[in-house]
Design a protein around this motif. Structure first.
Motif, PDB file in Angstrom:
ATOM      1  N   ARG A 159     -99.608  44.520 -54.555  1.00 22.58           N
ATOM      2  CA  ARG A 159    -100.979  44.223 -54.980  1.00 22.58           C
ATOM      3  C   ARG A 159    -101.043  43.248 -56.142  1.00 22.58           C
ATOM      4  O   ARG A 159    -102.032  43.184 -56.867  1.00 22.58           O
ATOM      5  CB  ARG A 159    -101.678  45.530 -55.368  1.00 22.58           C
ATOM      6  N   GLY A 160     -99.944  42.499 -56.348  1.00 22.49           N
ATOM      7  CA  GLY A 160     -99.970  41.465 -57.386  1.00 22.49           C
ATOM      8  C   GLY A 160     -99.470  41.910 -58.737  1.00 22.49           C
ATOM      9  O   GLY A 160     -99.349  41.116 -59.659  1.00 22.49           O
ATOM     10  N   ALA A 161     -99.176  43.203 -58.884  1.00 21.54           N
ATOM     11  CA  ALA A 161     -98.748  43.682 -60.193  1.00 21.54           C
ATOM     12  C   ALA A 161     -97.240  43.915 -60.263  1.00 21.54           C
ATOM     13  O   ALA A 161     -96.755  44.563 -61.177  1.00 21.54           O
ATOM     14  CB  ALA A 161     -99.509  44.955 -60.560  1.00 21.54           C
ATOM     15  N   GLY A 162     -96.502  43.358 -59.320  1.00 17.16           N
ATOM     16  CA  GLY A 162     -95.058  43.549 -59.306  1.00 17.16           C
ATOM     17  C   GLY A 162     -94.365  42.821 -60.441  1.00 17.16           C
ATOM     18  O   GLY A 162     -94.966  42.031 -61.159  1.00 17.16           O
ATOM     19  N   GLU A 221     -94.716  39.089 -56.111  1.00 13.89           N
ATOM     20  CA  GLU A 221     -95.737  39.779 -56.888  1.00 13.89           C
ATOM     21  C   GLU A 221     -95.949  41.223 -56.463  1.00 13.89           C
ATOM     22  O   GLU A 221     -96.872  41.871 -56.949  1.00 13.89           O
ATOM     23  CB  GLU A 221     -97.076  39.037 -56.759  1.00 13.89           C
ATOM     24  N   GLY A 222     -95.115  41.714 -55.547  1.00  7.08           N
ATOM     25  CA  GLY A 222     -95.286  43.085 -55.090  1.00  7.08           C
ATOM     26  C   GLY A 222     -96.495  43.207 -54.180  1.00  7.08           C
ATOM     27  O   GLY A 222     -97.111  42.207 -53.811  1.00  7.08           O
ATOM     28  N   VAL A 265    -101.153  43.057 -66.833  1.00  7.87           N
ATOM     29  CA  VAL A 265    -101.114  43.220 -65.391  1.00  7.87           C
ATOM     30  C   VAL A 265    -102.408  42.685 -64.795  1.00  7.87           C
ATOM     31  O   VAL A 265    -103.489  43.135 -65.165  1.00  7.87           O
ATOM     32  CB  VAL A 265    -100.966  44.719 -65.021  1.00  7.87           C
TER      33      VAL A 265
END
Lengths: 393, 393
Positions: A230-233, A227-228, A154
């Motif tokens: 905050r980018g961790a999607g 990516e959701g 992640v």
């Protein structure tokens, strides 16, 4: 965001350079007059931009345009094959891979080294591998515009920090700090999905899922990576597909990765390697068939979740799953039909990726190229400082 | 899309009307000069737009602005309390609800009628209920600008068709065709999430989950509803939280709705109604506590999926779950922490909705208002045809 530079104060010069280079990428072998027509810029502006792009070897002149009828024949321009290249590095659990691509996305060199990376020595190893990859580029006489690094974990988009890569035993790893240079770092599954978008099935909306030791997914909606917040999607490896199932390395139980990952399939099939497994499947071995069907069921449970939540119409099977696709297809589709109400009026399309196991590293290299194409002025500024005097506001 | 009209050829007139009305909505009690400063439009343009908005009773003049220092005091304008109203109708499994809101989103009238709607007579019933709601508006002397209808099912955004509402037994229902007028139809959970966005916790990114007979979720990312590729996204009722569990009405097994819906909680607790359940919980009844904790565990499994896929930082508990929040909170957070790797560096925020069980119908009414505010020119054209001659291109 991957593949484009952060938004900033784009000057007219930046905008025009990106516009012209984009038109050249879309229609290689076009004359300056053709570019003027395609971009709406004056011929004088196009010529000035093209000259600067040629000066930095982003663009090369080719054979004169063929033309039927009267008028002077214009010299055509295309992306330069010796121009800036993108270097991709993938840090796998048991391998390092590199890939060098030119401005058109064509692979010019690639290398894989197998070794267990679950060791603190991994950073030295990556550093040495990176030097070796740069030497390949030197040997080819091409400049490296940047390095994209794919990791099985992640990545926080705002910081580039690898927050968690359980299969490597990483927590809050700052690769730039560890290796002494900056990279475009992203989750390997996200890079693989981008490679599929750029070089694969040409679908606008899909979830790309690949299963090796971990299971990663990249979700593409409307031709852009989702990516959701905050980018961790897009994390699907730890979707709970058997909540009361056996413990996973993450501490929870019955995660998708634990139930349908490569290790579990091989264990159930009693096979040593994926090659062995495929031979067994081709020979009609029962245990192998049951192992793959069982994994397909769990994969169907996990993917039904993605389809129900995202309403995404296609699933692309990548990595090891692409190789197993002939045996995965039917049980996987059956589970999706059972679990996704919308299949009643719009079936899920199941596609096998043609990019093989090297999709992630290719996406990492491609992201560098996409960034150059999206903002060539930035490349000129940072890589051609001698051009400084020629630049305006 | 809910809450805005489809994109079209917006004229300058349309744009300016929306800009001025938006500024009035954001800062009620502002003078024409203040609106000019806020929008960048000339005072003449602002005055002309304001006059037309006043003519259609979208805007009303109020008391003169208080001002310290010299200069003429301007008359202030605000959204008109007697202007267009939004009517929301919710078709629940065992009730019909209506809600009438003014331009500021304030509720002016509401009604609920309880009856089992799992009958073909539901359309006649809705039709009668709609007439009664319109009469309420007439009695208040306010015009109805449009009707939003919330349904417990999957709505296709392109057609407005209710593709599937299993708890009503609906399949491919065209409400406009059945009831002889057009509506803004959407999933009740999506409307509830929008109501939370507009009138609730003011979070920019959250998943709103409410549990009644069905379980619905609405996902808000960056202050906009996430509807997936074809408008049917955000469906969580049939996430498989116990894939080998008891059969669900949808044909699959162990769906979230089956395992953590209101009916299952009441059954496990041996309670008749939610009021009974809450009395039992307050009295420290063991069976009730276990029933809620069990549901919380399943809800945690389902929501971990949403958080892992969307990387969304907050969960809002609505409907019955809002009432049960004191007992749901701890087991739900524990399950989320166990299942969501990113909670290690950024915990999920759990928020109780303050909107109660009427969030969906309030969102349905609010969507009508948002559409008027986003394109007042469209409202003027369709509701004030006598104004026709005053309109340009």
């Amino acid at each position: 965001m991957i593949g484009t530079r952060p938004a900033g104060q784009h000057t007219v010069r930046q905008h025009n350079a990106a516009l012209v280079l984009g038109a050249i990428a879309d229609g290689p072998g076009t004359s300056r007059a053709g570019l003027s027509a395609a971009t709406g810029l004056t011929k004088a502006t196009v010529s000035s931009v093209v000259d600067r792009l040629i000066g930095a070897d982003l663009v090369a002149e080719g054979e004169p345009e063929r033309r039927v009828g009267p008028g002077r024949r214009g010299t055509v321009v295309s992306l330069s094959p010796t121009g800036p290249h993108g270097l991709g590095i993938e840090i796998g659990v048991d391998y390092l891979a590199s890939c060098l691509v030119d401005l058109t996305g064509t692979v010019r060199a690639e290398e894989v080294r197998y070794a267990d990376n679950r060791t603190p020595r991994v950073f030295q190893r990556v550093s040495a591998f990176l030097r070796s990859a740069r030497k390949q580029a030197e040997a080819l006489g091409v400049p490296v515009a940047g390095v994209g690094v794919a990791v099985p974990g992640v990545v926080e988009s705002s910081s580039g920090l690898v927050r968690l890569a359980p299969n490597l035993g990483w927590r809050d790893v700052d690769l730039a700090d560890r290796l002494g240079e900056t990279f475009t770092v992203a989750n390997e599954a996200n890079f693989a999905a981008l490679a599929e978008l750029w070089h694969g099935s040409a679908l606008p909306d899909f979830v790309h899922v690949s299963g090796e030791i971990g299971i990663g997914a990249g979700i593409v909606l409307d031709r852009a990576l989702f990516e959701g917040v905050r980018g961790a999607g897009g994390e699907i490896g730890h979707l709970p597909v058997a909540p009361d199932g056996p413990p996973c390395s993450c501490g929870a139980n019955g995660c998708l990765e634990r139930m349908a990952g490569q290790e579990e399939i091989l264990r159930l099939a009693g096979a040593e390697t994926v090659d062995d497994l495929i031979s067994a499947l081709e020979a009609g071995n029962d245990a192998a068939a049951v192992a793959v069907a069982t994994a397909a069921g769990h994969l169907g449970v996990g993917l039904s979740t993605v389809v129900n939540l995202m309403d995404v119409p296609a699933v692309v099977l990548g990595g090891t799953y692409a190789r197993l696709e002939p045996w995965l297809r039917e049980p996987l589709l059956a589970e999706l039909e059972r679990r996704v109400p919308s299949t009643a009026w719009s079936p899920v399309r199941l596609v096998r990726s043609s990019l093989g196991t090297r999709a992630a590293v290719r996406g990492a290299a491609g992201a560098v190229i996409r960034a150059v194409l999206a903002d060539p002025e930035h490349y000129l500024t940072t890589h051609w400082p001698s051009d400084q005097d020629a630049r305006g506001r």
